[in-house]
Design a protein around this motif. Sequence first.
Motif, short mmCIF file in Angstrom:
data_model
loop_
_atom_site.label_atom_id
_atom_site.label_comp_id
_atom_site.label_asym_id
_atom_site.label_seq_id
_atom_site.Cartn_x
_atom_site.Cartn_y
_atom_site.Cartn_z
N UNK A 121 -7.19 -12.20 -11.01
CA UNK A 121 -8.22 -11.19 -11.29
C UNK A 121 -9.19 -11.07 -10.13
N UNK A 122 -9.67 -9.85 -9.89
CA UNK A 122 -10.56 -9.60 -8.76
C UNK A 122 -11.58 -8.53 -9.14
N UNK A 123 -12.54 -8.36 -8.26
CA UNK A 123 -13.56 -7.32 -8.40
C UNK A 123 -13.19 -6.20 -7.44
N UNK A 124 -12.78 -5.04 -7.97
CA UNK A 124 -12.32 -3.94 -7.14
C UNK A 124 -13.41 -2.88 -7.00
N UNK A 125 -13.55 -2.37 -5.79
CA UNK A 125 -14.52 -1.31 -5.50
C UNK A 125 -13.77 -0.17 -4.84
N UNK A 126 -13.69 0.97 -5.51
CA UNK A 126 -12.84 2.07 -5.05
C UNK A 126 -13.62 3.33 -4.71
N UNK A 163 -16.42 -13.19 -7.71
CA UNK A 163 -14.97 -13.00 -7.67
C UNK A 163 -14.55 -12.52 -6.29
N UNK A 164 -13.30 -12.72 -5.90
CA UNK A 164 -12.82 -12.07 -4.67
C UNK A 164 -12.95 -10.56 -4.83
N UNK A 165 -13.50 -9.91 -3.83
CA UNK A 165 -13.76 -8.47 -3.90
C UNK A 165 -12.76 -7.72 -3.04
N UNK A 225 -5.34 2.52 -0.45
CA UNK A 225 -5.23 1.46 0.56
C UNK A 225 -6.11 0.28 0.14
N UNK A 226 -5.45 -0.84 -0.15
CA UNK A 226 -6.18 -2.06 -0.50
C UNK A 226 -6.65 -2.75 0.77
N UNK A 227 -7.97 -2.94 0.87
CA UNK A 227 -8.52 -3.58 2.05
C UNK A 227 -8.43 -5.09 1.97
N UNK A 228 -8.88 -5.75 3.03
CA UNK A 228 -8.88 -7.21 3.06
C UNK A 228 -9.81 -7.76 1.99
N UNK A 229 -9.42 -8.88 1.41
CA UNK A 229 -10.24 -9.51 0.37
C UNK A 229 -11.55 -10.02 0.98
N UNK A 230 -12.64 -9.70 0.31
CA UNK A 230 -13.97 -10.15 0.74
C UNK A 230 -14.38 -11.30 -0.16
N UNK A 231 -14.64 -12.47 0.40
CA UNK A 231 -14.95 -13.63 -0.45
C UNK A 231 -16.33 -13.50 -1.07
#
Length: 228
Positions: free
Chosen positions: A69-74, A174-176, A201-207
Amino acid sequence: MIAWVRTIVFMIVFYSISLPIVASVPISALFGDKAVIAHATVWTRFHRWATRVILGIKIRIEGTRPTEPAFYACKHQAMFETLELQALLDGPAMVLKRELADIPLWGWAARRYGAIVVDRDASAGAMRGMMREATAAKATGRSILIFPEGTRVSPGEHPPLKPGFAGLYRTLKMPTVPIACDSGVVWPKKGPKGPGVVTFRFGDVIPPGLPREDAEARVHAAMNALEA
């Protein structure tokens, strides 16, 4: 002319079939939250079929997303991604404006699905409520989805992120994952919808744990990467 005909046909087919799908959510609700999420997935897959077959819209996925699970910002340019991401992200809890949650029947269904409701005024009370709902959704193992610019924007518009993103980033830990999306090219705010390809396009995970300015800058840049 052809684009208008396809758009009208899509609206007739999609909304006429969507009404009984949404109206039957109370039946699924009798069997628990997982049943409601599965019900929503059926609806979004129907949406994908209708947009592909009637409108000629396909999707392209770039990058990879976490398996946990992650925190997604679209980026938000059209209704298209609000439904498409429900299936792509395996039923995330979505941050939703109260105006939408107050729509009769549909708003009830969205709340039962687990939407996280927030007021536009971003008052302290509204923010605390959003944090509580998001934390509860995280505890169930769901991803969280937000459209951090706060509303739909046209291609080429890059407004700053609303405060809700920073609050959730800090609270959820959470990983963003930022998501760029160019749906507005084929799904404009006004006028007919046209055929084409929508890219996610999924960007790099932001810790978690970065300073607010750093996290916001990285998310904002990645969300707008398709327009660079």
